[in-house]
Design an enzyme around this catalytic site. Sequence first.
Site, PDB file in Angstrom:
ATOM      1  N   HIS A 214     -38.264  -7.223 -27.793  1.00  0.00           N
ATOM      2  CA  HIS A 214     -37.902  -6.049 -27.000  1.00  0.00           C
ATOM      3  C   HIS A 214     -36.898  -6.543 -25.955  1.00  0.00           C
ATOM      4  O   HIS A 214     -36.968  -7.702 -25.527  1.00  0.00           O
ATOM      5  CB  HIS A 214     -39.188  -5.551 -26.328  1.00  0.00           C
ATOM      6  CG  HIS A 214     -39.061  -4.258 -25.587  1.00  0.00           C
ATOM      7  ND1 HIS A 214     -38.469  -4.164 -24.363  1.00  0.00           N
ATOM      8  CD2 HIS A 214     -39.486  -3.003 -25.896  1.00  0.00           C
ATOM      9  CE1 HIS A 214     -38.527  -2.910 -23.939  1.00  0.00           C
ATOM     10  NE2 HIS A 214     -39.133  -2.183 -24.862  1.00  0.00           N
TER      11      HIS A 214
ATOM     12  N   GLN B  78     -47.402  -4.908 -27.185  1.00  0.00           N
ATOM     13  CA  GLN B  78     -47.840  -4.260 -28.428  1.00  0.00           C
ATOM     14  C   GLN B  78     -49.059  -4.956 -29.027  1.00  0.00           C
ATOM     15  O   GLN B  78     -49.659  -4.443 -29.968  1.00  0.00           O
ATOM     16  CB  GLN B  78     -46.710  -4.282 -29.478  1.00  0.00           C
ATOM     17  CG  GLN B  78     -45.438  -3.595 -29.045  1.00  0.00           C
ATOM     18  CD  GLN B  78     -45.629  -2.109 -28.836  1.00  0.00           C
ATOM     19  OE1 GLN B  78     -46.558  -1.501 -29.380  1.00  0.00           O
ATOM     20  NE2 GLN B  78     -44.780  -1.503 -28.043  1.00  0.00           N
TER      21      GLN B  78
ATOM     22  N   LYS C 211     -49.887   1.094 -22.520  1.00  0.00           N
ATOM     23  CA  LYS C 211     -50.045   0.879 -23.962  1.00  0.00           C
ATOM     24  C   LYS C 211     -51.492   0.525 -24.331  1.00  0.00           C
ATOM     25  O   LYS C 211     -51.803   0.251 -25.474  1.00  0.00           O
ATOM     26  CB  LYS C 211     -49.074  -0.199 -24.435  1.00  0.00           C
ATOM     27  CG  LYS C 211     -47.604   0.223 -24.241  1.00  0.00           C
ATOM     28  CD  LYS C 211     -46.665  -0.637 -25.032  1.00  0.00           C
ATOM     29  CE  LYS C 211     -45.245  -0.668 -24.520  1.00  0.00           C
ATOM     30  NZ  LYS C 211     -44.541   0.597 -24.506  1.00  0.00           N
TER      31      LYS C 211
ATOM     32  N   CYS D 140     -35.299  -0.059 -27.787  1.00  0.00           N
ATOM     33  CA  CYS D 140     -35.060  -1.167 -26.848  1.00  0.00           C
ATOM     34  C   CYS D 140     -35.061  -2.502 -27.573  1.00  0.00           C
ATOM     35  O   CYS D 140     -35.588  -3.494 -27.059  1.00  0.00           O
ATOM     36  CB  CYS D 140     -36.093  -1.184 -25.725  1.00  0.00           C
ATOM     37  SG  CYS D 140     -36.088   0.296 -24.754  1.00  0.00           S
TER      38      CYS D 140
END
Lengths: 145, 410
Positions: B121, B201, B224, B362
Amino acid sequence: MDEKELSIAEYEQTFIDDLNELEDWFLQYEYLLQISADLPRIPSERRKEENRVQGCQSGVWLEMAYTDGRIRVTADSEALIIRGILSIAVDLLDGRTPEEIVSYSPRYISETNIKKQISTDRFNGLSSVVDTVKQFAAGAIRRED
Amino acid sequence: MPDIETIRKDFPILSQQVYDRPLIYLDNAATTQMPETVLRRLEEHYRKDNANVHRGIHILSERSTESYEKARDTVHGFLGGGAGSEVIFTSGTTDSINLAAFGLAHTLSPGDRVIVSVLEHHANLLPWQRLCAVSGAELLVLPCPDGEPDLTQYEQWLSEGRVRIVALTQVSNLTGTVFPLRKMSRPAREAGALFLADGAQGLRHETAPVEELGCDFYCFSGHKVLGPTGIGVLWGKKEALELLEPLRLGGGMVDVVQEQSYTAAGLPARLEAGTPNYSGAIALAAALEYLTSLNRKQVSDREDELLRYAEKQLSGIPGLHILGKPQERAGALSFTLDDVHPFDAASVVDKFGIALRSGTHCAQPALASFGVSAALRLSPAFYNTFEEIDEAVKAIVRTKEMFQKWTKKS
């Protein structure tokens, strides 16, 4: 009646009415896709950084010229929905005089669902397409003077 | 884990209609939704305990401070941090990585090397890019052909020496590639490099204690993992965190301040200048407690099943190309459609009530490594259902058909 006999604003109203008569988003997209099919492509070798409209994530290119007292405009995008929206701007502005263009205030975005479609910050540039053409037209008037 | 209907009731946002259709939210790699218990905790804090932390002697400040520090312990416990490590609250993963990268600037010299991967990212690329530019170090970007990190190249670089920092994502936000962190951290640390993992993530997927992964630094974001936005964590081993020069100076991070100089407080305060997002931290702790109460392993397994199902269903669509074929995929998958620009696809799919992400995610170099400049991404969370995936697949097929008609003409 020839569309060019209509003023920009009158002609614009036909697009606004057409779009607003279509109740759902899918029909409105179909409409935009349909009119996008008539918009000529700008070949990739002419899609340059200089004529790229800033602020459009999907890539929008604008070509303008001033010949025989008329402004010539064409535009293109990688995304078809954007092409449909551009196609309205091109239909309205291409072949008009610079004076007509500078005194025109666009309504087809604010008075239809297009405003929702391009409301995100990724498509800032799209609403500036008309401004860019107006600036070009104003430049043409200044050069004439 | 309770049954799916019970779980979905915990998330009030999921039961709404959009465009007269039930909302199908499949953009969890960007932001997950907050369960009732987190929303309540946030509200409760503001209603009853709100006051600045570590600053007052009055009762509210004490309550607020106590909740904030308890939240730090909860995060530490959730990560499986161990005694020699510490949790720093930040505003998110991006903030955490910046804090680490610029805090390490003084340790780099020209000729030193920093490794990242092409799947990072931008948050785990740009700070290192800048750090290398200002320090004269070299940035090595590990290729990931077909979405899998090139471990031969990686070990080659490590063996050549002077690698000071390795910063890798745990799970790619584009391809869902699960990086073999254990395998990659060991040789990095043997080569004397600091190892940072971007867990934004990865945290919902990986349930093992962070120490087992071999990290010196681990970063993640609250939004997240069912928490609010604007709160994140930089976890680090104490000796690694001690290396960091504070990026921000101000209140709360000092011991003694004179007109011309100051002495810094100890960890964690030293790296938390200014009023921290304590309400965010408190709500984040509630989110992690909720995940723990569901059973983290079952949450992770369910998300894997949903993703595998989505991959299988999407693979059957002609002209749909899933980016990468990693050995292990978690959390998200991205794809392109022949003849349909991702912007067009996402616009239409949205009108079916389905939230997918479109664009560059991104991760422009990562996309470029697949030869594309934009893609669509589908990222389920455990509160999604298999029926929702079916609906999304149907909508994608219908969208594709709608555009095919026109692309053939133009």
